[in-house]
Design an enzyme around this catalytic site. Structure first.
Site, short mmCIF file in Angstrom:
data_model
loop_
_atom_site.label_atom_id
_atom_site.label_comp_id
_atom_site.label_asym_id
_atom_site.label_seq_id
_atom_site.Cartn_x
_atom_site.Cartn_y
_atom_site.Cartn_z
N ASP A 15 -5.81 -1.32 -1.31
CA ASP A 15 -5.77 -0.94 0.09
C ASP A 15 -6.17 -2.12 0.97
OD1 ASP A 15 -5.63 1.18 2.13
OD2 ASP A 15 -7.78 0.88 2.33
N GLU A 28 -1.60 -3.85 -0.24
CA GLU A 28 -1.15 -3.38 1.07
C GLU A 28 -1.57 -4.44 2.10
OE1 GLU A 28 -1.76 0.02 4.46
OE2 GLU A 28 -3.45 -0.86 3.44
C1 GLC Z 1 -4.70 1.92 4.52
C2 GLC Z 1 -4.36 3.28 3.97
C3 GLC Z 1 -4.68 4.31 5.02
C4 GLC Z 1 -6.16 4.24 5.35
C5 GLC Z 1 -6.55 2.82 5.75
C6 GLC Z 1 -8.04 2.67 5.74
O1 GLC Z 1 -3.90 1.56 5.58
O2 GLC Z 1 -3.04 3.32 3.53
O3 GLC Z 1 -4.31 5.60 4.63
O4 GLC Z 1 -6.46 5.12 6.40
O5 GLC Z 1 -6.06 1.87 4.86
O6 GLC Z 1 -8.51 2.66 4.43
#
Ligand code: GLC
Ligand code: CA
Length: 578
Positions: free
Chosen positions: A214, A270
């Site tokens: 993440d 991500e």
């Molecule tokens: C990322 C996740 C999201 C979450 C954020 C904070 O973007 O995909 O769902 O709210 O991180 O952890």
């Protein structure tokens, strides 16, 4: 071949040198997938009940949304224990069973790990709150205010408030990229890096196959925290001071050395605000950081950059530019993951397709698109059924996700803006569109639950559900299965070059995917009207001995090879060139 041998065979296939490229990933948003005990919340045993459905899709990996213990203010992205399964989702035994069941079917299990922040209820933060001398204080980021009662700088969080929250007790502020209840960890502290490495190790030791990391590119911040000039921007202003920050590559390499390199692991980072050179640094194999970066730009195509809650119309030319950059201009050895929807986003068919007049057809066209691009595709549960946005949401009470609620609260309650206008924005874009329960059948609980679902079920379950599509050879579901099979059988669709053609066409999206062995031509009508198209003469010539691998109308092959052809709304063609 017996089922077991078959599975052993598939696992072996997955262990190739390029497994991260060859994966086809299915995102399970656990809370909304399948509820096994009637409490209205999806769980691990619920996934086990659907294991054959997942295997039949043909995906090679499952990515589970966070299953750790959490107060669920951000549904698991606010962790209080990185080694404990949330009781709502089940037990560690359930997890082990699920892992085994997936492995028996040749499917990898990728966990979500949230390394940038914890919940404010995490014992580390609770300790840190005890004061500057506490050994856990330095697990988080603390600064004094500016002396005039203001936070240390002018950055905003992704929820639109200040990125700093005052701790009254000590008079210091702590930093939060997301909500105030999600304090950022201090990755410059070697102890934090060790804790996270150990937590990841714990899951890999159990046989888990990897992580979706993440917010992978925000771990290292510019610790001088200068003010940003980007004051117009409502959410995440200041992000250029912490995205791809000063030590990020060092920290990821360290994780790779300590953890990833010791297992046959698959890592997807991500990351937003990345350019080609950043992704090359993160993913070139010799740099030993991550396997791929999930490319976020396509899914943000309708977002206003200053305020993510305001939308702008998207254009096919823009989508083509994004894909050219990431599929053609990126270094050959670097790699991205592709998705058009995920749990943070609206449903693909509702923004890129037409979920009113051409739902089924546009969902199929988008399936063909996603499965023929260069990169590792990620599909979100329900996408394989053509599930749509939750158009039935009509009040703020329908929304459960914190970002939408925070925006509504700030604009309406704090700033006195027109509630109707803000509600309209929030109803259009909230993250719950992709989090409504899976539609397994047309019963009251959609086959998802026998109890009261935690989030409302889309009433269109009566037309859109897995049971109905299972036996219809022309369903979106069966097209997905065929596309996934085709991609697995033909490496050119994964590894081949991506060469766009007809770049200036406003409605038709066409490209070649080629290796030395195979050539494919994909032609898609991205429009809700019939569209005339004439392929370039060299491509036309190659169509004379082509096969229709998967086409919405096989009779068009002749017309396309001869000259101009009229393609129906959302028509799709995957041609294998001779
Ligand atoms: C990322 C996740 C999201 C979450 C954020 C904070 O973007 O995909 O769902 O709210 O991180 O952890
Ligand atoms: Ca349950």
């Amino acid at each position: 071949m017996s089922k077991q041998l078959d599975a052993a065979q598939s696992m072996k296939q997955l262990q190739t040198d390029m497994h991260w490229k060859e994966n086809i990933v299915y995102e399970i948003y656990v809370r909304s997938f399948n509820d096994s005990n009637g409490d209205g919340i999806g769980d691990l045993r619920g996934i086990l009940e659907k294991i054959d459905y997942i295997a039949d899709l043909g995906v090679t990996a499952v990515w589970l949304s966070p299953i750790f213990d959490s107060p669920n203010r951000d549904y698991g992205y606010d962790v209080i224990d990185y080694r404990k399964v949330h009781p709502e989702y089940g037990t560690m035994e359930d997890f082990d069973e699920l892992l085994q069941a997936l492995h028996d079917r040749g499917i990898r299990l990728v966990m979500e790990i949230v390394p940038n922040h914890t919940s404010s209820d995490h014992p580390w933060f609770q300790e840190a709150l005890k004061g500057p001398d506490n050994p856990y204080r330095d697990y988080y980021i603390w600064r004094a205010g500016d002396g005039n009662g203001n936070p240390p700088n002018n950055w905003t969080s992704f929820l639109g408030d200040s990125a700093w929250k005052l701790d009254e007790e000590s008079g210091e502020y702590y930093f939060h990229t997301y909500a105030a209840h999600q304090p950022d960890l201090n990755w410059d502290n070697p102890k934090v890096r060790e804790e996270m490495a150990n937590a990841m190790d714990f899951w890999l030791e159990k046989g888990t196959d990897g992580f979706r990391v993440d917010t992978a590119n925000v771990l290292s911040k510019d610790m001088s925290f200068p003010d940003t000039d980007d004051t117009e921007r409502l959410q995440g202003s200041g992000e250029h001071f912490y995205k791809n920050g000063p030590h990020i590559h060092e920290y990821l390499r360290e994780l790779n050395d300590r953890v990833f390199s010791r297992y046959p692991v698959f890592t997807m980072g991500e990351s937003s605000q990345v350019e080609l050179e950043d992704v090359e640094k993160y993913t070139l194999p010799e740099r030993r950081e991550l396997d791929l970066i999930l490319m976020i730009e396509a899914s943000k195509i309708c977002d206003d950059p200053q305020d993510m809650w305001q939308s702008k119309p998207w254009k096919l030319s823009h989508l083509k530019d994004i894909m050219r950059k990431w599929l053609k201009d990126l270094h050959d050895e670097a790699w991205i993951g592709l998705y058009l929807s995920n749990h943070d986003h609206v449903r693909m068919v509702s923004y890129l397709g037409d979920d009113v007049n051409h739902r089924e057809q546009s969902a199929k066209m988008l399936a063909v698109f996603l499965m023929t691009l260069r990169g590792t595709p990620n599909l979100l549960q329900g996408e394989e059924l053509g599930m749509t946005n939750a158009h039935f949401f009509n009040t703020i009470e329908d929304i459960k996700e914190q970002q939408a609620l925070a925006y509504y609260n700030q604009r309406v309650n704090e700033q006195g803006e027109d509630p109707e206008t803000i509600l309209r924005r929030v109803l259009k874009k909230n993250r719950d569109h992709s989090r409504t329960p899976m539609q397994w059948n047309d019963e009251a609980g959609a086959g998802f639950t026998t109890g009261k679902p935690w989030q409302r079920i889309n009433p269109n379950k009566s037309e859109i559900n897995a049971a109905e599509q299972e036996n219809d050879p022309h369903s979106v579901l069966n097209l997905y299965r065929r596309m996934i099979r085709l991609r697995r059988d033909h490496p050119a669709l994964t590894l081949g070059t991506y060469e766009p053609i007809l770049d200036d066409h406003e409605h038709i999206y066409a490209y070649l995917r080629e290796t030395d062995e195979e050539s494919w031509l994909i032609v898609l009508n991205f429009s809700r009207t019939a569209t005339q198209v004439e392929l370039p003469s060299d491509v036309r010539a190659r169509l004379s001995d082509a096969d229709c691998a998967i086409c919405s109308d096989e009779s068009k092959l002749k017309d396309l090879s001869r000259g101009s052809a009229e393609l129906a709304p959302y028509a799709y063609f995957v041609f294998k060139l001779g």
